[in-house]
Design an enzyme around this catalytic site. Structure first.
Site, short mmCIF file in Angstrom:
data_model
loop_
_atom_site.label_atom_id
_atom_site.label_comp_id
_atom_site.label_asym_id
_atom_site.label_seq_id
_atom_site.Cartn_x
_atom_site.Cartn_y
_atom_site.Cartn_z
CG ASP A 13 -1.74 -1.35 1.27
OD1 ASP A 13 -2.26 -1.76 0.39
OD2 ASP A 13 -1.89 -1.64 2.41
CE LYS A 16 3.00 -2.64 -4.54
NZ LYS A 16 2.86 -2.11 -3.11
N GLY A 40 -4.18 -4.39 -4.27
CA GLY A 40 -5.10 -3.46 -4.98
C GLY A 40 -3.98 -2.29 -5.37
CG HIS A 41 -1.31 -1.93 -7.89
ND1 HIS A 41 -0.62 -1.85 -6.67
CD2 HIS A 41 -0.88 -2.70 -8.58
CE1 HIS A 41 0.40 -2.67 -6.65
NE2 HIS A 41 0.39 -3.35 -7.88
CB THR A 131 -7.52 -10.49 1.57
OG1 THR A 131 -6.79 -11.55 0.71
CG2 THR A 131 -6.49 -9.64 1.89
CD GLN A 225 0.43 -8.87 -1.94
OE1 GLN A 225 1.41 -9.55 -2.60
NE2 GLN A 225 -0.87 -9.13 -2.01
CB THR A 240 1.69 -12.12 1.21
OG1 THR A 240 0.43 -12.63 0.40
CG2 THR A 240 3.09 -11.92 0.34
NE ARG A 305 -3.93 0.74 3.09
CZ ARG A 305 -4.06 1.54 1.95
NH1 ARG A 305 -3.83 2.89 2.04
NH2 ARG A 305 -4.58 1.08 0.81
N GLY A 414 0.77 13.81 -3.53
CA GLY A 414 -0.94 13.50 -3.86
C GLY A 414 -1.19 12.42 -4.55
#
Ligand code: GDP
Length: 423
Positions: A13, A16, A40-41, A131, A225, A240, A305, A414
């Site tokens: 997270d 990336k 998830g990207h 997950t 990850q 993971t 998180r 940002g």
């Protein structure tokens, strides 16, 4: 250098997706080498927010070919849904042209999801915090040599034999522990239907990539990850089930080992989703402020998180393990108004010793020592040149460089594509 690998430096997270989107503009191939749809990207495009789980981030660029490598585990039903939803957003996804799937990539079954939930529910000594998408059990079946690969979905007889073997192994214990057994016919039918939809994309991606490499094409490898979630080098067992660090980039694609540029992505603070040790975690109001300011909720699961200070001990370790030659620092804008800014520089271990190395055990009992720096209370999200950042923000970035030994040339301020400070 024709190949660049982008890796998350801590627990994922790190942003990336944005960095890969930025680098993909220059790439011929964008390749996922590990993980599954637990990753998830998030991309912020001119058309709005897009969250990708399995499809590489290069899909939004018309010129790139995107590859799901053999190291990824694929839930074919999820993948068909993700492709449909991308098409619904007006993004062209053409299997065989701009999206290629490794015939060797292993398949996640519904049974793996049931197994995942069951394993977490009976585990003594604390949950791993998976997950629950069946990713760990699918990798375990790969090691047990009973896994199905995407290429199996293209041959009914071979698929049926494979499902039969899995059913024999799993149903022997699924039923006694109260898990719904596999129904061979139903599983075969579902996988054949998914295979028919995906057929045009299922190829020998290793061969494609090796030819591309030989031809000098620019390959961007997209890690999922982060290094501290790597099965081997992470905070085991809270990791993971794949090789998330750079090591997975070769085994997970079939590219030959070669020298490549490794870009480590780190947030200007630290976050972790799920269970496991996190020495600089802030279980207080400052942590809550960081979570709110950084909108720190999982892009796949929505889980809050855990947030904490930047940890130069962990980043130095991951930088070394991954071979990163530079850091991209993200979310610097989020630190506005926090003071002092704290950097962990060492740990005090339970036996009283001080270390600047990441220990393999008892990390949950390591107490960080901090170097404190003054904060900045200025909105930096519109800054584009390093010299235009407030002096305290520049100091903070330079302190991270000094303490990690990694140069920082790119700073994200940002979520937007152009919100980047270059040096
Ligand atoms: P990934 O898995 O490493 O790609 O990370 P995610 O995409 O799950 O999480 C990163 C989140 O931070 C996304 O919501 C991004 O849009 C956002 N993001 C990326 N870079 C920045 C940044 O520099 N500042 C802020 N405020 N948000 C960012």
């Amino acid at each position: 250098m024709p190949t660049t690998c982008v890796v998350g430096i801590l627990w994922g997270d790190e942003g990336k997706g944005k960095v890969i989107d930025y680098l993909a503009a220059e790439a011929d191939f964008v390749v996922r080498y590990g993980g599954g749809h637990n990753a998830g990207h998030t991309l912020i495009l001119p058309s709005g927010k897009l969250v990708l789980h399995l499809v590489p981030s290069g899909i939004v660029h018309t010129h790139t070919r995107n590859v799901i490598g053999n190291g990824v585990v694929v839930d074919p039903v999820h993948l068909c849904g993700e492709i449909e939803s991308l098409r619904g957003r007006g993004i062209a996804v053409e299997l065989g042209r701009n999206l290629l799937l490794s015939e060797r990539a292993h398949v996640i079954l519904e049974a793996h999801r049931r197994q995942d939930h069951w394993a977490e529910s009976v585990r003594s000594g604390g949950r791993i915090g998976t997950t629950g998408r069946g990713i760990g059990p699918a990798y375990a079946d790969r090691c047990s040599r009973i896994g199905l690969r995407l290429g199996d979905l293209l041959d009914e007889a071979r698929l049926r034999r494979g499902v039969q073997v899995i059913a024999e192994q799993k149903n022997a214990w699924f039923e006694p522990v109260g898990l719904e057994p596999l129904q061979v016919d139903a599983v075969v039918e579902q996988l054949l239907a998914a295979g028919a939809k995906l057929r045009a994309g299922i190829v020998d991606t290793g061969g494609v990539l090796r030819r591309a490499f030989a031809d000098g094409k620019r390959v961007l490898l997209e890690g999922a990850q982060g290094c501290l979630l790597d099965l081997e080098h992470g905070t085991y067992p809270f990791v993971t089930s794949s090789h998330a660090s750079t090591g997975g980039a070769f085994s997970g694609t079939g590219l030959p080992p070669h020298v490549m540029r490794v870009v480590g992505i780190a947030k200007a603070y630290a976050t972790r989703v799920g269970e496991g040790p996190f020495p600089t975690e802030l279980n207080n109001e400052t942590g809550e402020r960081l979570r709110a300011a950084g909108k720190e909720y999982g892009s796949t699961t929505g889980r809050p998180r855990r947030c904490g200070w930047f940890d130069t001990v962990a980043v130095r370790y991951s930088g070394a393990v991954s071979g990163a030659s530079e850091l991209v620092l993200t979310n610097l804008d989020v630190l506005r108004g926090f003071a002092p800014l704290r950097l962990a520089v060492a740990y005090r271990l339970p036996d009283g010793t001080r270390t600047t190395d990441l220990p393999a055990f008892d990390l949950d009992r390591a107490v960080p020592e901090f170097e404190d720096l003054p904060g900045f209370d200025v909105d930096v999200s519109e800054v584009r040149r390093f010299e235009d950042l407030p002096a305290n923000a520049r100091n903070y970035v330079q302190a991270i460089e000094r303490l990690t030994g990694l140069p920082i040339r790119t700073i994200s301020v940002g979520p937007g594509r152009n919100q980047v400070v270059l040096r």
